[in-house]
Design a protein around this motif. Structure first.
Motif, PDB file in Angstrom:
ATOM      1  N   ILE A   7      15.932  12.295 -17.388  1.00 35.83           N
ATOM      2  CA  ILE A   7      14.776  12.610 -16.743  1.00 35.83           C
ATOM      3  C   ILE A   7      13.841  11.281 -17.061  1.00 35.83           C
ATOM      4  O   ILE A   7      13.633  10.689 -18.030  1.00 35.83           O
ATOM      5  N   LEU A   8      13.471  10.846 -15.852  1.00 32.79           N
ATOM      6  CA  LEU A   8      12.524   9.600 -16.044  1.00 32.79           C
ATOM      7  C   LEU A   8      10.908  10.080 -15.820  1.00 32.79           C
ATOM      8  O   LEU A   8      10.767  10.853 -15.061  1.00 32.79           O
ATOM      9  N   ASP A   9      10.244   9.562 -16.929  1.00 30.97           N
ATOM     10  CA  ASP A   9       8.855   9.954 -16.885  1.00 30.97           C
ATOM     11  C   ASP A   9       8.000   8.631 -16.683  1.00 30.97           C
ATOM     12  O   ASP A   9       8.114   7.481 -17.287  1.00 30.97           O
ATOM     13  N   GLY A  10       6.912   8.954 -16.039  1.00 27.02           N
ATOM     14  CA  GLY A  10       6.166   7.840 -15.664  1.00 27.02           C
ATOM     15  C   GLY A  10       6.203   6.962 -14.520  1.00 27.02           C
ATOM     16  O   GLY A  10       5.402   5.956 -14.186  1.00 27.02           O
ATOM     17  N   PHE A  11       7.278   7.260 -13.760  1.00 26.63           N
ATOM     18  CA  PHE A  11       7.682   6.536 -12.651  1.00 26.63           C
ATOM     19  C   PHE A  11       8.479   7.222 -11.870  1.00 26.63           C
ATOM     20  O   PHE A  11       9.442   7.936 -12.348  1.00 26.63           O
ATOM     21  N   PRO A  12       8.365   7.402 -10.549  1.00 29.65           N
ATOM     22  CA  PRO A  12       7.333   6.855  -9.586  1.00 29.65           C
ATOM     23  C   PRO A  12       5.875   7.619  -9.756  1.00 29.65           C
ATOM     24  O   PRO A  12       5.918   8.921  -9.991  1.00 29.65           O
ATOM     25  N   ARG A  13       4.941   6.766  -9.448  1.00 29.24           N
ATOM     26  CA  ARG A  13       3.549   7.405  -9.412  1.00 29.24           C
ATOM     27  C   ARG A  13       2.893   7.548  -7.988  1.00 29.24           C
ATOM     28  O   ARG A  13       1.916   8.221  -7.505  1.00 29.24           O
ATOM     29  N   THR A  14       3.466   6.715  -7.163  1.00 22.55           N
ATOM     30  CA  THR A  14       2.977   6.640  -5.762  1.00 22.55           C
ATOM     31  C   THR A  14       4.062   6.686  -4.715  1.00 22.55           C
ATOM     32  O   THR A  14       5.283   6.724  -5.106  1.00 22.55           O
ATOM     33  N   LEU A  15       3.693   7.133  -3.356  1.00 21.44           N
ATOM     34  CA  LEU A  15       4.958   7.056  -2.293  1.00 21.44           C
ATOM     35  C   LEU A  15       5.669   5.729  -2.440  1.00 21.44           C
ATOM     36  O   LEU A  15       6.899   5.920  -2.230  1.00 21.44           O
ATOM     37  N   GLN A  28       6.341   3.566  -4.807  1.00 22.43           N
ATOM     38  CA  GLN A  28       7.163   3.609  -5.942  1.00 22.43           C
ATOM     39  C   GLN A  28       8.377   4.265  -5.560  1.00 22.43           C
ATOM     40  O   GLN A  28       9.554   4.135  -5.952  1.00 22.43           O
ATOM     41  N   GLY A  29       7.937   5.612  -5.312  1.00 22.82           N
ATOM     42  CA  GLY A  29       9.219   6.584  -4.849  1.00 22.82           C
ATOM     43  C   GLY A  29      10.002   6.042  -3.985  1.00 22.82           C
ATOM     44  O   GLY A  29      11.582   6.394  -4.155  1.00 22.82           O
ATOM     45  N   ALA A  31      15.605   3.672  -3.096  1.00 24.49           N
ATOM     46  CA  ALA A  31      16.451   2.609  -2.415  1.00 24.49           C
ATOM     47  C   ALA A  31      17.416   2.078  -3.453  1.00 24.49           C
ATOM     48  O   ALA A  31      18.609   1.879  -3.119  1.00 24.49           O
ATOM     49  N   TYR A  32      16.740   2.007  -4.688  1.00 26.29           N
ATOM     50  CA  TYR A  32      17.333   1.358  -5.882  1.00 26.29           C
ATOM     51  C   TYR A  32      18.625   2.252  -6.175  1.00 26.29           C
ATOM     52  O   TYR A  32      19.880   1.684  -6.326  1.00 26.29           O
ATOM     53  N   LEU A  33      18.426   3.510  -6.346  1.00 30.86           N
ATOM     54  CA  LEU A  33      19.388   4.455  -6.845  1.00 30.86           C
ATOM     55  C   LEU A  33      20.372   4.704  -5.679  1.00 30.86           C
ATOM     56  O   LEU A  33      21.754   4.725  -5.990  1.00 30.86           O
TER      57      LEU A  33
END
Length: 313
Positions: A130-138, A140-141, A146-148
């Protein structure tokens, strides 16, 4: 004071920030842990790996519910803030870059935040997280997606905690926190064993300075402006890997059974921790706890329980 922030289903278009700041300006002398203690390796027999984000308004219970999942199941909790502070403390390349940007009073660009997150995600292979704190904006999402995708490890699960504004506003005055661990208590429904002190350490609890109506209203507006486009993105056909599930309730205790059930049904390969199994067996020796368990099973069988498709946006 009257607050006019409604739970409208419509998505408001807002400018997409290109940078973010560190939530806490603290001097770091020692890297913080990655929460890898007492975790076993996982065999992914069914091929389903939990790669999860959780969204919710300030005070909706994200921290409490994430902690319950991590306590019960073999899931890693990754805090972006902790990862960033660790990089700074260890003087890594991205840590030095981030420290220099912050020292100049500037915001951290999205690509720097992605580097911080990616440095950990790339080592997890088939672990549930579970990732907390990122992403916070479109923006960043989309970067994270793209990275994953490039790593052949796409996001698989997005949870949106839908708690009414007036419910959160009515309970923030009862909230107390243990700052070192982030454990949250509420005097209305989740009291500490001893008022004013943390259950596990016995250390004193404190109030968050932003737990007041005026500051909360500003945080709520910021949430709608930044998170609504993100949720719309994960609900759209552009998102082909992660399922968006919305869970409703007034307290974490109401939402937890829904979250627990939908995670178990969607990711049956997740192993329950031995300590959680032992605790459940102990509690079932209590007639009251046993009756509660039976009722939950009956509700699920009758269709009143949390069917994943029911909460799908």
């Amino acid at each position: 004071m009257t607050f006019l922030f409604a739970r409208a289903p419509s998505i408001r278009i807002a400018p997409i920030p290109t940078a973010r700041s560190i939530s806490h300006s603290v001097s770091v002398s020692k890297a913080l842990p990655f929460y890898l203690n007492n975790l076993r390796s996982t065999d992914q027999n069914d091929g389903k790996v939990l790669r999860m984000l959780m969204f919710g308004k300030p005070g909706a219970g994200k921290g409490t519910l994430s902690a319950r999942l991590v306590k019960k199941y073999d899931i890693l909790s990754l805090s972006t803030g902790d990862l960033l502070r660790q990089h700074i403390a260890e003087r890594t390349e991205v840590g030095r870059q981030a420290e220099e940007i912050v020292a100049q009073g500037n915001l951290l660009p999205d690509d720097v935040m992605l580097k911080v997150v990616a440095s950990k995600l790339e080592s997890l292979n088939n672990r549930h997280w579970i990732l907390d704190g990122f992403p916070r904006t479109l923006g960043q999402g989309k970067l994270l997606d793209a990275y994953l995708q490039n790593q052949n490890a796409p996001l698989s699960f997005v949870v949106n905690l839908d708690v009414a504004d007036n419910v959160i506003l009515s309970r923030i005055s009862d909230r107390w926190v243990h700052l070192p661990s982030g454990r949250v208590y509420n005097m209305s429904y989740n009291r500490p064993k001893v008022d004013g002190f943390d259950d596990e350490t016995g250390e004193p609890l404190t109030r968050r300075p932003d737990d007041n109506p005026e500051i909360f209203s500003r945080r709520l507006k910021k949430f709608y402006d930044s998170t609504s486009p993100l949720l719309a993105y994960y609900a759209s056909s552009v998102n082909k890997s992660a399922r968006l599930v919305t869970l409703q309730g007034e307290t974490s205790d109401e939402i937890w059974p829904q979250l627990d059930a939908v995670v178990r049904r969607s990711f049956p390969g997740i192993r329950e921790r031995a300590s959680s199994i032992a605790q459940r067996r102990y509690s079932l020796g209590d007639p009251f706890a046993m009756e509660q368990e039976k009722r939950a099973i009956k509700r699920a069988a009758a269709g009143d329980g949390p069917n994943p498709s029911k909460f799908l946006n």
